[in-house]
Write a protein that holds these residues in place. Structure first.
Motif, short mmCIF file in Angstrom:
data_model
loop_
_atom_site.label_atom_id
_atom_site.label_comp_id
_atom_site.label_asym_id
_atom_site.label_seq_id
_atom_site.Cartn_x
_atom_site.Cartn_y
_atom_site.Cartn_z
N ALA A 1 0.83 -1.21 0.00
CA ALA A 1 0.00 0.00 0.00
C ALA A 1 0.86 1.25 0.00
O ALA A 1 1.83 1.35 0.76
CB ALA A 1 -0.92 0.01 1.22
N ASP A 2 0.50 2.19 -0.85
CA ASP A 2 1.10 3.53 -0.81
C ASP A 2 0.34 4.43 0.16
O ASP A 2 0.87 5.40 0.68
CB ASP A 2 1.07 4.16 -2.21
CG ASP A 2 1.87 3.35 -3.21
OD1 ASP A 2 3.10 3.30 -3.07
OD2 ASP A 2 1.24 2.75 -4.11
N VAL A 3 -0.95 4.10 0.36
CA VAL A 3 -1.81 4.85 1.27
C VAL A 3 -2.63 3.85 2.08
O VAL A 3 -3.16 2.88 1.52
CB VAL A 3 -2.77 5.78 0.50
CG1 VAL A 3 -3.70 6.52 1.47
CG2 VAL A 3 -2.00 6.76 -0.36
N LEU A 4 -2.75 4.09 3.38
CA LEU A 4 -3.63 3.32 4.24
C LEU A 4 -4.64 4.28 4.84
O LEU A 4 -4.26 5.29 5.43
CB LEU A 4 -2.85 2.62 5.34
CG LEU A 4 -3.68 1.79 6.33
CD1 LEU A 4 -4.32 0.59 5.64
CD2 LEU A 4 -2.82 1.32 7.51
N VAL A 5 -5.94 3.96 4.69
CA VAL A 5 -7.00 4.81 5.24
C VAL A 5 -7.70 4.03 6.34
O VAL A 5 -8.16 2.90 6.13
CB VAL A 5 -8.00 5.23 4.15
CG1 VAL A 5 -9.13 6.06 4.75
CG2 VAL A 5 -7.28 6.03 3.06
N VAL A 6 -7.79 4.63 7.53
CA VAL A 6 -8.31 3.95 8.73
C VAL A 6 -9.31 4.83 9.45
O VAL A 6 -9.42 6.02 9.18
CB VAL A 6 -7.16 3.59 9.69
CG1 VAL A 6 -6.07 2.80 8.98
CG2 VAL A 6 -6.55 4.84 10.33
N ARG A 7 -10.05 4.20 10.35
CA ARG A 7 -10.83 4.95 11.35
C ARG A 7 -10.15 4.75 12.70
O ARG A 7 -8.93 4.87 12.79
CB ARG A 7 -12.30 4.49 11.34
CG ARG A 7 -13.08 5.09 10.19
CD ARG A 7 -14.57 4.87 10.32
NE ARG A 7 -15.25 5.46 9.17
CZ ARG A 7 -15.77 6.69 9.16
NH1 ARG A 7 -15.69 7.44 10.24
NH2 ARG A 7 -16.36 7.15 8.07
N ASN A 8 -10.92 4.45 13.73
CA ASN A 8 -10.34 4.38 15.07
C ASN A 8 -9.96 2.98 15.52
O ASN A 8 -9.25 2.81 16.50
CB ASN A 8 -11.28 5.01 16.10
CG ASN A 8 -12.57 4.24 16.24
OD1 ASN A 8 -13.34 4.13 15.28
ND2 ASN A 8 -12.83 3.69 17.41
N GLY B 1 3.37 -1.12 15.77
CA GLY B 1 3.83 -2.51 15.88
C GLY B 1 3.93 -3.21 14.55
O GLY B 1 4.53 -2.70 13.60
N GLU B 2 3.33 -4.40 14.45
CA GLU B 2 3.45 -5.23 13.26
C GLU B 2 2.84 -4.58 12.03
O GLU B 2 3.38 -4.70 10.92
CB GLU B 2 2.80 -6.60 13.51
CG GLU B 2 3.53 -7.47 14.51
CD GLU B 2 2.90 -8.84 14.64
OE1 GLU B 2 1.79 -9.04 14.09
OE2 GLU B 2 3.50 -9.71 15.29
N LEU B 3 1.72 -3.89 12.20
CA LEU B 3 1.10 -3.25 11.04
C LEU B 3 1.99 -2.12 10.52
O LEU B 3 2.20 -1.99 9.31
CB LEU B 3 -0.28 -2.71 11.39
CG LEU B 3 -1.00 -1.96 10.26
CD1 LEU B 3 -1.13 -2.84 9.02
CD2 LEU B 3 -2.38 -1.46 10.72
N LEU B 4 2.52 -1.32 11.42
CA LEU B 4 3.41 -0.24 10.99
C LEU B 4 4.65 -0.80 10.30
O LEU B 4 5.10 -0.27 9.27
CB LEU B 4 3.80 0.63 12.18
CG LEU B 4 4.70 1.84 11.89
CD1 LEU B 4 4.06 2.75 10.84
CD2 LEU B 4 4.97 2.62 13.17
N ALA B 5 5.17 -1.88 10.82
CA ALA B 5 6.35 -2.51 10.21
C ALA B 5 6.04 -3.02 8.81
O ALA B 5 6.94 -3.07 7.95
CB ALA B 5 6.84 -3.65 11.08
N ALA B 6 4.77 -3.39 8.58
CA ALA B 6 4.37 -3.90 7.26
C ALA B 6 4.24 -2.80 6.22
O ALA B 6 4.24 -3.08 5.02
CB ALA B 6 3.06 -4.67 7.37
N LEU B 7 4.15 -1.55 6.65
CA LEU B 7 3.93 -0.43 5.73
C LEU B 7 5.26 0.01 5.11
O LEU B 7 5.72 1.13 5.30
CB LEU B 7 3.25 0.73 6.46
CG LEU B 7 1.82 0.47 6.95
CD1 LEU B 7 1.35 1.61 7.84
CD2 LEU B 7 0.87 0.29 5.76
N THR B 8 5.86 -0.88 4.34
CA THR B 8 7.21 -0.64 3.85
C THR B 8 7.26 0.39 2.72
O THR B 8 8.32 0.99 2.50
CB THR B 8 7.83 -1.96 3.36
OG1 THR B 8 6.95 -2.57 2.41
CG2 THR B 8 8.05 -2.90 4.54
#
Length: 308
Positions: free
Chosen positions: A44-51, A57-64
């Motif tokens: 992903a170049d962009v991740l869109v989230v709510r709350n 952690g692991e998700l941030l590490a995956a955002l390479t």
């Protein structure tokens, strides 16, 4: 063309705007599948989230390769912002887009709890007539609303409250008591202790920080005017929910509306069951048909701008 992953619900018209220019994966259920979310995040170049999505952690590490995290809302406690910035990831919240929705929730809750007459349908339909018990509610006009946190939501709430004839006082740790915004909005800037002692209703609009965690514990609730109303639409952990329940049962609190909790969804909570004058809602104060559209369009536009 960027790849955009949207893992919580977003207005579909805003999704379509993104799809017209970029590759989009829109799956509101993706937040509940950690392994698949991390796999999709890796490209992903962009991740869109709510709350609900915890960008750490692991998700941030995956955002390479991610360059932007769009937040469909304003609170950022579910995102490790410093860690994102260290990775070159820009975090974009939808500042101001849901202010009216939250403000209307606050005012509606304040009116409902001060009047205390809107939970009688079952009794009246059953042939009871609790007129004497419910005839001593308070009108909203003339009451003092205390706003803690005077950003866009607090200011919008103040405008609505003053339109109903309420006196409004406010405290913000980042503002001096004579800050121009208070005079501009017709609000009196006061200290925290003064606000707690004098408000007939208190509404919280602050982020969860070390300085706000446990802000309304049993001791501070005990300093409120007897019979005052407390409304929390900011974050859990700021208010001690068990202390709220205890104060409602003794009458120290006249009512409480709680929209945010330490753990969401809220686990079964015996202390909250059959608690008088308590309104519980599932973190929806900032979510309405209109606010969802505004929040979604704002984030879609900002994402498109970031790749233009």
């Amino acid at each position: 063309m960027a790849r955009i992953v949207i893992c919580e619900f977003m207005d579909e018209r805003a999704v379509a705007r993104l799809e017209a220019a970029h590759e989009v994966l829109y799956d509101p259920q993706l937040v509940g599948d950690g392994a698949r979310l991390r796999a999709e995040a890796a490209t992903a170049d962009v991740l869109v989230v709510r709350n609900l999505t915890q960008v750490r952690g692991e998700l941030l590490a995956a955002l390479t390769r991610c360059k932007v995290v769009g937040r469909l809302g304003v609170g950022l406690d579910n995102i490790d912002v410093p860690a994102c910035e260290a990775r070159g990831i820009k975090v974009i919240p939808a500042t101001g887009a849901n202010a009216l929705s939250v403000a209307e929730y606050v005012i509606a809750s304040t009116m409902l709890l001060l009047r205390g007459a809107f939970a009688s349908s079952a009794a009246v339909a059953a042939g009871q007539w609790p007129r004497a018990a419910l005839g001593n509610g308070r009108e909203t006009a003339g009451q003092t609303l205390g706003i803690i946190g005077f950003g866009s939501i607090g200011q919008t709430t103040a405008r609505l409250a003053r339109g109903l004839g309420m006196r409004v006082i406010a405290y913000d740790a980042m503002l001096q008591r004579d800050a121009p915004v208070f005079a501009q909005t017709g609000v009196e800037g006061v200290g925290l202790d003064e606000l707690v002692r004098n408000a007939d209703a208190i509404t919280l609009h602050v982020p969860l920080l070390d300085t706000t965690r446990g802000l309304f514990n049993a001791a501070r609730i005990g300093e409120m005017k007897k019979g005052a109303v407390l409304i929390n639409t900011s974050r859990g952990h700021i208010v001690d929910i068990d202390a709220v329940a205890a104060a409602l049962r003794t009458g120290q609190l006249g009512g409480a509306a709680i929209d945010v909790f330490d753990v969401e969804p809220l686990p079964v909570s015996p202390s909250l069951q059959d608690c008088p004058n308590l309104l519980l809602t599932p973190h929806i104060s900032g979510v309405s048909t209109q606010s969802n559209e505004r929040v979604s369009v704002m984030i879609a536009d900002k994402v498109l701008e970031s790749f233009s």
